[in-house]
Design a protein around this motif. Structure first.
Motif, mmCIF file in Angstrom:
data_model
loop_
_atom_site.group_PDB
_atom_site.id
_atom_site.type_symbol
_atom_site.label_atom_id
_atom_site.label_comp_id
_atom_site.label_asym_id
_atom_site.label_seq_id
_atom_site.Cartn_x
_atom_site.Cartn_y
_atom_site.Cartn_z
ATOM 1 N N TYR A 7 0.766 -1.127 0.094
ATOM 2 C CA TYR A 7 0.095 -0.079 0.109
ATOM 3 C C TYR A 7 0.883 1.159 0.041
ATOM 4 O O TYR A 7 1.893 1.197 0.565
ATOM 5 C CB TYR A 7 -0.827 0.061 1.135
ATOM 6 C CG TYR A 7 -1.668 1.280 1.446
ATOM 7 C CD1 TYR A 7 -2.737 1.588 0.545
ATOM 8 C CD2 TYR A 7 -1.424 2.039 2.506
ATOM 9 C CE1 TYR A 7 -3.481 2.761 0.904
ATOM 10 C CE2 TYR A 7 -2.153 3.334 2.604
ATOM 11 C CZ TYR A 7 -3.141 3.462 1.945
ATOM 12 O OH TYR A 7 -3.946 4.754 2.032
ATOM 13 N N LEU A 20 2.115 7.435 -12.857
ATOM 14 C CA LEU A 20 1.415 6.277 -12.245
ATOM 15 C C LEU A 20 1.896 5.199 -13.142
ATOM 16 O O LEU A 20 1.451 5.286 -14.299
ATOM 17 C CB LEU A 20 0.022 6.258 -12.172
ATOM 18 C CG LEU A 20 -0.442 7.293 -11.328
ATOM 19 C CD1 LEU A 20 -1.992 7.561 -11.292
ATOM 20 C CD2 LEU A 20 -0.185 6.946 -9.690
ATOM 21 N N LEU A 40 1.743 3.626 -7.296
ATOM 22 C CA LEU A 40 1.338 2.137 -7.861
ATOM 23 C C LEU A 40 2.679 1.386 -7.979
ATOM 24 O O LEU A 40 2.861 0.321 -7.486
ATOM 25 C CB LEU A 40 0.783 2.153 -9.488
ATOM 26 C CG LEU A 40 0.767 0.770 -10.176
ATOM 27 C CD1 LEU A 40 -0.242 0.069 -9.340
ATOM 28 C CD2 LEU A 40 0.175 1.206 -11.581
ATOM 29 N N ALA A 96 -3.430 -5.091 -8.811
ATOM 30 C CA ALA A 96 -3.214 -3.774 -8.108
ATOM 31 C C ALA A 96 -4.384 -2.970 -8.299
ATOM 32 O O ALA A 96 -5.087 -3.009 -9.527
ATOM 33 C CB ALA A 96 -2.009 -2.907 -8.616
ATOM 34 N N VAL A 98 -5.346 1.321 -7.997
ATOM 35 C CA VAL A 98 -5.101 2.776 -7.840
ATOM 36 C C VAL A 98 -6.345 3.433 -7.422
ATOM 37 O O VAL A 98 -7.406 3.371 -7.944
ATOM 38 C CB VAL A 98 -4.619 3.567 -9.153
ATOM 39 C CG1 VAL A 98 -4.229 4.998 -8.836
ATOM 40 C CG2 VAL A 98 -3.398 2.885 -9.551
ATOM 41 N N VAL A 129 -4.198 -3.942 -13.482
ATOM 42 C CA VAL A 129 -3.943 -2.771 -12.851
ATOM 43 C C VAL A 129 -5.559 -2.432 -12.867
ATOM 44 O O VAL A 129 -6.324 -2.441 -14.196
ATOM 45 C CB VAL A 129 -3.103 -1.905 -13.469
ATOM 46 C CG1 VAL A 129 -3.398 -0.419 -12.804
ATOM 47 C CG2 VAL A 129 -1.929 -2.273 -13.060
ATOM 48 N N ALA A 131 -8.483 0.824 -11.550
ATOM 49 C CA ALA A 131 -8.498 2.208 -10.900
ATOM 50 C C ALA A 131 -10.132 2.260 -10.261
ATOM 51 O O ALA A 131 -11.029 1.622 -10.736
ATOM 52 C CB ALA A 131 -8.333 3.123 -11.899
ATOM 53 N N ALA A 148 -2.642 3.475 -3.492
ATOM 54 C CA ALA A 148 -2.518 2.259 -4.510
ATOM 55 C C ALA A 148 -2.445 1.160 -3.573
ATOM 56 O O ALA A 148 -1.508 1.219 -2.667
ATOM 57 C CB ALA A 148 -1.497 2.192 -5.482
ATOM 58 N N TYR A 149 -2.931 0.110 -3.926
ATOM 59 C CA TYR A 149 -3.033 -1.403 -3.031
ATOM 60 C C TYR A 149 -2.320 -2.185 -4.163
ATOM 61 O O TYR A 149 -2.785 -2.265 -5.477
ATOM 62 C CB TYR A 149 -4.412 -1.706 -2.518
ATOM 63 C CG TYR A 149 -4.938 -0.966 -1.603
ATOM 64 C CD1 TYR A 149 -4.651 -1.109 -0.515
ATOM 65 C CD2 TYR A 149 -5.756 0.162 -1.898
ATOM 66 C CE1 TYR A 149 -5.211 -0.433 0.803
ATOM 67 C CE2 TYR A 149 -6.254 1.046 -0.780
ATOM 68 C CZ TYR A 149 -5.886 0.336 0.449
ATOM 69 O OH TYR A 149 -6.750 1.161 1.488
#
Length: 158
Positions: A7, A20, A40, A96, A98, A129, A131, A148-149
């Motif tokens: 994170y 990003l 990210l 991931a 964002v 990825v 968002a 971001a995770y």
């Protein structure tokens, strides 16, 4: 097989580029940080280091070290990749998200995935990825910052 979570969050400020996943995104603000503040990539690095029980990015790349001032976070990700390889690990996958109210990130996600995959020596299909917004709630919803995770799996390279 090992699993890691990462994170990161940085404050949005004027007169900084928004980067990003290694992609420069046109926006009136960018993220404040010692490096390029790519939340990210930072979340992905922490997930990878966590999966390998190798600490976190602050231990490996301290924000008081001038060597990392303004550095491209993809260069740091390459160093994390090399540390994992040195410890006998390969990355299986990355997932991931964002968290940003603005700007809209969908057009940039394919390039983010490609950058992460290229640096980590993975197929683009092994990197996801996403968002999301926070429906105007919290710091991200107020446009104060972006978070971001990331979750990853790694395995021993035997």
């Amino acid at each position: 097989m090992r699993i890691g979570i990462g994170y990161d969050v940085h404050k949005l400020v004027p007169e900084r580029e928004l980067i990003l996943g290694g992609v420069k995104i046109p926006y009136q603000q960018g993220l404040l940080g010692h490096s390029d503040a790519d939340v990210l990539v930072h979340a992905v690095m922490d997930a990878l280091l966590g999966a390998a029980a190798m600490g976190d990015i602050g231990q490996h790349f301290p924000d008081h070290d001038p060597a990392y001032k303004g550095i491209d976070s993809l260069k740091l990700l390459a160093q994390v990749r090399d540390k994992l390889i040195g410890a006998g690990y390969m990355v299986n996958n990355i997932d991931a998200v964002v968290v940003a109210q603005a700007p809209k990130l969908a057009p940039y996600i394919p390039a983010m995935r490609e950058n992460l995959a290229r640096v980590l020596g993975m197929e683009t299909g092994e990197v996801n990825v996403k968002a999301t917004t926070t429906e105007y709630l919290g710091f991200a919803g107020r446009g104060e910052g972006i978070g971001a995770y990331a979750v990853c799996t790694i395995r021993r390279d035997i």
